[in-house]
Design an enzyme around this catalytic site. Structure first.
Site, mmCIF file in Angstrom:
data_model
loop_
_atom_site.group_PDB
_atom_site.id
_atom_site.type_symbol
_atom_site.label_atom_id
_atom_site.label_comp_id
_atom_site.label_asym_id
_atom_site.label_seq_id
_atom_site.Cartn_x
_atom_site.Cartn_y
_atom_site.Cartn_z
ATOM 1 N N CYS A 1 42.669 52.927 45.715
ATOM 2 C CA CYS A 1 41.687 53.340 46.733
ATOM 3 C C CYS A 1 42.444 54.074 47.833
ATOM 4 O O CYS A 1 43.561 54.557 47.604
ATOM 5 C CB CYS A 1 40.893 52.144 47.253
ATOM 6 S SG CYS A 1 41.867 50.877 48.097
ATOM 7 N N ASN B 1 44.407 50.656 50.137
ATOM 8 C CA ASN B 1 44.941 49.532 49.352
ATOM 9 C C ASN B 1 44.842 48.206 50.117
ATOM 10 O O ASN B 1 45.676 47.327 49.988
ATOM 11 C CB ASN B 1 46.402 49.796 48.911
ATOM 12 C CG ASN B 1 46.908 48.838 47.832
ATOM 13 O OD1 ASN B 1 48.108 48.600 47.729
ATOM 14 N ND2 ASN B 1 46.035 48.295 47.024
ATOM 15 N N CYS C 1 41.195 47.099 50.950
ATOM 16 C CA CYS C 1 39.827 46.587 50.744
ATOM 17 C C CYS C 1 39.433 46.573 49.268
ATOM 18 O O CYS C 1 39.318 45.508 48.656
ATOM 19 C CB CYS C 1 38.813 47.426 51.526
ATOM 20 S SG CYS C 1 39.016 47.319 53.315
ATOM 21 N N ARG C 2 39.199 47.754 48.673
ATOM 22 C CA ARG C 2 38.645 47.814 47.316
ATOM 23 C C ARG C 2 39.665 47.548 46.223
ATOM 24 O O ARG C 2 39.435 46.716 45.326
ATOM 25 C CB ARG C 2 37.972 49.182 47.081
ATOM 26 C CG ARG C 2 36.734 49.394 47.919
ATOM 27 C CD ARG C 2 36.310 50.859 47.947
ATOM 28 N NE ARG C 2 37.272 51.678 48.677
ATOM 29 C CZ ARG C 2 37.206 52.981 48.820
ATOM 30 N NH1 ARG C 2 36.216 53.646 48.258
ATOM 31 N NH2 ARG C 2 38.116 53.642 49.514
ATOM 32 N N SER C 3 40.796 48.274 46.239
ATOM 33 C CA SER C 3 41.709 48.141 45.097
ATOM 34 C C SER C 3 42.405 46.775 44.994
ATOM 35 O O SER C 3 42.646 46.309 43.874
ATOM 36 C CB SER C 3 42.730 49.297 45.044
ATOM 37 O OG SER C 3 43.522 49.357 46.194
ATOM 38 N N ASP D 1 33.078 52.609 50.243
ATOM 39 C CA ASP D 1 34.148 52.095 51.107
ATOM 40 C C ASP D 1 33.544 51.089 52.097
ATOM 41 O O ASP D 1 32.703 51.466 52.911
ATOM 42 C CB ASP D 1 34.767 53.286 51.850
ATOM 43 C CG ASP D 1 35.922 52.874 52.727
ATOM 44 O OD1 ASP D 1 36.121 51.659 52.918
ATOM 45 O OD2 ASP D 1 36.622 53.765 53.223
#
Ligand code: 4NP
Length: 150
Positions: free
Chosen positions: A3, A6, A8-10, A119
């Site tokens: 993301c 690195n 939040c999402r990934s 996001d």
């Protein structure tokens, strides 16, 4: 799993996929990175840590790092969260072989639709659960495809 930050999402994607491959006993290396170096060295966002924890997954010890060209040599598949991550990673590719490794993670569940994982950084805790649900289904599809190729 890639993301922007690195944090939040990934890291959530990494934690979820690691949990699944471990439970299935699959020999797969899973890692995550960000296209930006702004949060390098940081643990995941506290909201991601909390969301993962609510699903029985511990990502509190992960540390953000920046995606680098050498990652194309270390990984067979590179899953990105959104179109901007896709363009940033593709811009580091050296050849068609590198480019062929990159795909939007939601194409695992919605083939060829090129959907993005939203996001959640500037929103509340709810957005993290939305991300979790999207990633949970996408990683199920990924694990199923690994099962067939292993
Ligand atoms: P991620 O979320 O890409 O899912 O880790 C973000 C983290 C940080 C920022 C933006 C998105 N930021 O602007 O610092």
């Amino acid at each position: 799993m890639v993301c922007l930050g690195n944090i939040c999402r990934s890291p959530l994607a990494e934690g979820i996929l690691k949990d699944k491959v471990t439970k299935k006993g699959l020999n797969v290396m899973v890692d995550s990175a960000g296209t930006s170096n702004v949060h390098q060295g940081e643990n995941p966002d506290s909201r991601s840590i909390q969301n993962a924890k609510s699903h029985g997954i511990d990502i509190s010890n992960l540390k953000a790092r920046q995606f680098k060209t050498a990652d194309f040599d270390h990984f067979d598949k590179i899953f990105v969260m959104d179109a901007s991550n896709f363009n940033d990673v593709i811009s580091l590719a050296r050849d068609e072989k590198d480019k062929a490794k990159v795909n939007l993670i939601l194409n695992s569940t919605f083939p060829k639709e090129n959907r993005s994982v939203p996001d959640p950084y500037f929103g509340g805790q709810d957005g993290f659960e939305t991300v979790f649900q999207l990633l949970d289904k996408a990683t199920d599809a990924i694990v199923n495809s690994l099962d067939r190729t292993n």
